[in-house]
Design a protein around this motif. Structure first.
Motif, short mmCIF file in Angstrom:
data_model
loop_
_atom_site.label_atom_id
_atom_site.label_comp_id
_atom_site.label_asym_id
_atom_site.label_seq_id
_atom_site.Cartn_x
_atom_site.Cartn_y
_atom_site.Cartn_z
N LEU A 1 60.21 43.32 39.18
CA LEU A 1 59.68 44.46 38.44
C LEU A 1 59.36 44.05 37.00
O LEU A 1 58.33 44.43 36.43
N VAL B 1 55.80 44.34 34.96
CA VAL B 1 55.61 44.97 33.65
C VAL B 1 54.96 43.99 32.69
O VAL B 1 54.05 44.32 31.94
N ASP C 1 53.39 54.17 33.96
CA ASP C 1 54.73 54.73 33.90
C ASP C 1 55.21 55.25 35.25
O ASP C 1 56.32 54.97 35.70
N PHE D 1 56.05 52.47 37.55
CA PHE D 1 57.29 51.81 37.13
C PHE D 1 58.51 52.56 37.67
O PHE D 1 59.38 51.98 38.30
N TYR E 1 60.29 49.27 28.27
CA TYR E 1 60.59 49.04 29.68
C TYR E 1 61.49 47.82 29.85
O TYR E 1 62.39 47.81 30.68
#
Lengths: 207, 207
Positions: free
Chosen positions: B122, B126, B133, B136, B175
């Motif tokens: 992940l 990103v 968003d 995510f 993030y």
DNA sequence: GAAATAGGTGTGGTCTGACCACTGTAAACG
DNA sequence: CGTTTACAGTGGTCAGACCACACCTATTTC
């Protein structure tokens, strides 16, 4: 290009109509025949649109009277979906877990808006055995003052109750502990009390 | 006693039919004319039921082919409701608050089941700006492994997006911080990172 | 023989007209 | 003036008709 479905177009028109005329719940909308005429479509198409909106809970029809806008906020559609969906075992576990999580959430919400009076009243009710578990938490969730959240919980509660789990006998004392923790605004203590109430331990370690 | 509406009865029958024959998404259901005959009702009533289910997203109709069961999971009904319902300001606030709460919930869930590999992947995504968003958080919520919870979040997300709020530009760094906190299994740090991401502070003090 | 074509059948999409059941109200009645 | 009755408006349902489209098949065409 008769591509788009008429009934969907009617739904759209109705939405605009409601918006334009600023219609609110309880207000009457034009009759099926009038809509049919005004929009240049068949009455059956109008009915398809209205029936769909009715199933969604957005309108209400009364024979001999007419069609009325409904208070949307009680969207029972999710329940409808629920009866269609909930099937396998994993789903059941998810329901239980989710319900617990949500309940902890609104305990936290309540912690931020503690109203000792209401909590005191609630305490009395518990003392007199006036409430069952659902009612107890419903009282709490109302204090959280988040309508959408209430809805979610109510639905979860229904799901949960439809699972027909063996009922655990809770003792009043657990509820008292919970209420006291709330009054003290002690988050840790509150959540601990909740876990004890629900007999949670391992799985929900963090919860 | 012509009390009950025929189309509602048909909805019920269909549900039982689907259950009895164990029909799954993609399967075909009987034609309108056949249903009309089998249930001894007019075709228009059958259509009212089908159109309602269609608007709910439970079935899909293809002209010339037939009517098919749909994958319920794609809940587009929310958009419909969204445009219809979300009006007053309080409701909007509830949506925002609830979405935030739910997101924190599954962050906690993820904390219990941290999979450093997935989190690492992940992180790469990103880094390459592959995600927005919603995506995510969708990745995260999948790690939480609770389908019902996912559904709730998906619905909330749709509600939220239909609010047309001014988009806040998040920076990637937030993030990263969140992911790092998760990897470290630090609840406090995780939630702090989340609050920063959402620019939360006062209202959600406890959150 | 293979490919293109044409037709038939079944499906959803829509409209029309008819009738029923129910509600509210205005007119007729006492 | 109050009661009863008749009527118009509304939703509920059905039957039949026609259209547009997708699919299969038999025929034609090459």
């Amino acid at each position: 290009m008769t591509n788009k479905k008429v009934y969907l177009e009617i739904v759209k028109q109705l939405r605009e109509m409601i918006s334009a005329d600023n219609l609110k719940s309880g207000d009457k909308i034009p009759s099926e025949r009038e809509l049919s005429e005004r929009l240049n479509v068949g009455r059956s198409s109008v009915r398809e649109a209205l029936r769909a909106l009715e199933l969604l809970g957005l309108i209400e029809t009364r024979r001999g009277e007419g069609t009325f806008i409904r208070d949307f906020r009680g969207n029972q559609l999710v329940q409808l979906l629920g009866t269609f969906i909930l099937q396998d075992e994993k789903a059941k576990l998810d329901v239980i877990e989710t319900k617990n999580i949500i309940e902890m959430d609104f305990l936290r919400l309540v912690l931020n808006k503690v109203d000792k009076n209401k909590l005191s009243i609630l305490k009395d009710l518990v003392e007199d055995d006036q409430l069952n578990d659902d009612q107890f938490f419903y009282q709490l969730i109302e204090m959280a003052d988040n309508y959408l959240f209430s809805r979610i919980w109510l639905i979860l509660k229904d799901y949960y109750n439809s699972l027909n789990l063996s009922k655990v006998e809770y003792n009043r004392n657990s509820y008292f502990l919970l209420l006291e923790a709330l009054i003290e605004k002690d988050e840790q203590k509150t959540l601990d009390a909740y876990r004890q109430l629900r007999n949670l331990s391992i799985l929900t370690d963090k919860y």
